[in-house]
Design an enzyme around this catalytic site. Sequence first.
Site, PDB file in Angstrom:
ATOM      1  N   SER A 142       0.875  -1.173   0.000  1.00 13.38           N
ATOM      2  CA  SER A 142       0.000   0.000   0.000  1.00 13.38           C
ATOM      3  C   SER A 142       0.908   1.217   0.000  1.00 13.38           C
ATOM      4  CB  SER A 142      -0.841  -0.030   1.282  1.00 13.38           C
ATOM      5  OG  SER A 142      -1.443   1.223   1.526  1.00 13.38           O
ATOM      6  N   TYR A 155      -2.083  -1.488  10.374  1.00 15.04           N
ATOM      7  CA  TYR A 155      -2.069  -1.585   8.905  1.00 15.04           C
ATOM      8  C   TYR A 155      -0.758  -1.018   8.352  1.00 15.04           C
ATOM      9  CZ  TYR A 155      -4.029  -1.336   4.138  1.00 15.04           C
ATOM     10  OH  TYR A 155      -4.281  -1.497   2.786  1.00 15.04           O
TER      11      TYR A 155
HETATM   12  P1  NAD Z   1     -11.727  -6.363  -0.138  1.00 15.45           P
HETATM   13  O1  NAD Z   1     -12.291  -6.263   1.229  1.00 15.45           O
HETATM   14  O2  NAD Z   1     -12.543  -5.945  -1.308  1.00 15.45           O
HETATM   15  O3  NAD Z   1     -11.216  -7.846  -0.426  1.00 15.45           O
HETATM   16  C1  NAD Z   1     -10.443  -8.542   0.506  1.00 15.45           C
HETATM   17  C2  NAD Z   1     -10.692 -10.011   0.333  1.00 15.45           C
HETATM   18  O4  NAD Z   1      -9.832 -10.700   1.265  1.00 15.45           O
HETATM   19  C3  NAD Z   1     -12.138 -10.451   0.645  1.00 15.45           C
HETATM   20  O5  NAD Z   1     -12.618 -11.280  -0.401  1.00 15.45           O
HETATM   21  C4  NAD Z   1     -12.010 -11.218   1.958  1.00 15.45           C
HETATM   22  O6  NAD Z   1     -12.947 -12.273   2.085  1.00 15.45           O
HETATM   23  C5  NAD Z   1     -10.591 -11.739   1.861  1.00 15.45           C
HETATM   24  N1  NAD Z   1     -10.012 -12.061   3.165  1.00 15.45           N
HETATM   25  C6  NAD Z   1     -10.086 -11.340   4.307  1.00 15.45           C
HETATM   26  N2  NAD Z   1      -9.477 -11.993   5.301  1.00 15.45           N
HETATM   27  C7  NAD Z   1      -8.992 -13.146   4.786  1.00 15.45           C
HETATM   28  C8  NAD Z   1      -8.269 -14.244   5.312  1.00 15.45           C
HETATM   29  N3  NAD Z   1      -7.914 -14.301   6.602  1.00 15.45           N
HETATM   30  N4  NAD Z   1      -7.931 -15.267   4.479  1.00 15.45           N
HETATM   31  C9  NAD Z   1      -8.280 -15.229   3.174  1.00 15.45           C
HETATM   32  N5  NAD Z   1      -8.982 -14.227   2.616  1.00 15.45           N
HETATM   33  C10 NAD Z   1      -9.324 -13.198   3.415  1.00 15.45           C
HETATM   34  O7  NAD Z   1     -10.341  -5.521  -0.054  1.00 15.45           O
HETATM   35  P2  NAD Z   1      -9.404  -4.898  -1.189  1.00 15.45           P
HETATM   36  O8  NAD Z   1      -9.524  -3.429  -1.099  1.00 15.45           O
HETATM   37  O9  NAD Z   1      -9.567  -5.576  -2.486  1.00 15.45           O
HETATM   38  O10 NAD Z   1      -7.984  -5.260  -0.563  1.00 15.45           O
HETATM   39  C11 NAD Z   1      -7.108  -6.241  -1.089  1.00 15.45           C
HETATM   40  C12 NAD Z   1      -5.694  -5.907  -0.655  1.00 15.45           C
HETATM   41  O11 NAD Z   1      -5.321  -4.636  -1.179  1.00 15.45           O
HETATM   42  C13 NAD Z   1      -5.504  -5.826   0.858  1.00 15.45           C
HETATM   43  O12 NAD Z   1      -4.261  -6.409   1.217  1.00 15.45           O
HETATM   44  C14 NAD Z   1      -5.476  -4.334   1.104  1.00 15.45           C
HETATM   45  O13 NAD Z   1      -4.757  -4.005   2.274  1.00 15.45           O
HETATM   46  C15 NAD Z   1      -4.773  -3.855  -0.134  1.00 15.45           C
HETATM   47  N6  NAD Z   1      -4.964  -2.456  -0.445  1.00 15.45           N
HETATM   48  C16 NAD Z   1      -6.214  -1.945  -0.644  1.00 15.45           C
HETATM   49  C17 NAD Z   1      -6.350  -0.605  -0.924  1.00 15.45           C
HETATM   50  C18 NAD Z   1      -7.697   0.016  -1.137  1.00 15.45           C
HETATM   51  O14 NAD Z   1      -7.762   1.262  -1.150  1.00 15.45           O
HETATM   52  N7  NAD Z   1      -8.759  -0.724  -1.329  1.00 15.45           N
HETATM   53  C19 NAD Z   1      -5.220   0.236  -1.007  1.00 15.45           C
HETATM   54  C20 NAD Z   1      -3.972  -0.320  -0.810  1.00 15.45           C
HETATM   55  C21 NAD Z   1      -3.854  -1.664  -0.528  1.00 15.45           C
END
Ligand code: NAD
Length: 260
Positions: A142, A155
Amino acid sequence: MARFTDQVAIITGSASGIGKEIATRMAAEGAAVVIADLNMAAAQATAKEIGATGARTLAIAMDVTNEEQVEAGVAKTMATFGRIDVLVSNAGIQIVKPLHEFPFADWKKLLAIHLDGAFLTTRACLKPMYAAKRGSVIYIGSVHSKEASKLKAPYVTAKHGLLGLCRVLAKEGAEYNVRANVVCPGFVRTPLVEKQIPEQAKTLGISEEDVVKKVMLGETVDGEFTTTADVAEAVMFFAGHPTNALTGQSMVVSHGWFME
Ligand code: NAD
């Protein structure tokens, strides 16, 4: 030939959001994709949706913090497809609270999903990757791998930690032709972010509109959210690179929120 023809990619947390987009796009470029997620019903729905395009898919119920489930999921992938070329360690959650009142249980839960999950899935995939002398591991970091924000102590800590894990793997993996890199997105409007908007508004005492405009996008060059497609492109760039020249690196995809 498509970029990932005959290759097999495991993407954790790929039932939703960024992971789903990565799986969809890698499948469109020829990869067989494993949808590994805590939420099996959603993983199956995503696998079905991607499978309808003609791609090979496999849905796996996997809590990335559970050693047995991770090992079993990787074994099932090997039994089904016979190889693993790419691991995208993407599963993650967000919990926002001020540091002085952050519950220890929430701290541990968040670190476990981001860090234990990255470690366990990496370790499990390295066995087949090292044996085949080929592989690419991509961690979804991130901007918070490089920058801090209020209310996000575990985080920010976890996302910084992924850079360290990536760099160790880059060194250890080199002799097996296994590369490791980190993609660092800015704010992407997934369920993970939607949930934070009212939470941050309440904690910071500002409107939801100001959370989006000032807190989330205030430092970008154009006030725009990064998209899941932007992140997926960066992942495929790392995954598709043919040599060890590109390893141990991190790339920020954030509309200029963070520049280095
Ligand atoms: P999201 O909530 O849409 O999807 C996350 C997925 O991870 C879900 O399907 C959930 O069921 C799954 N999950 C959660 N805990 C789990 C576990 N213990 N084992 C297996 N699966 C699990 O989130 P997203 O925004 O797509 O995030 C995905 C990644 O991107 C994360 O690592 C997040 O930190 C990172 N990220 C997101 C953003 C953002 O702005 N959305 C920015 C930077 C980084």
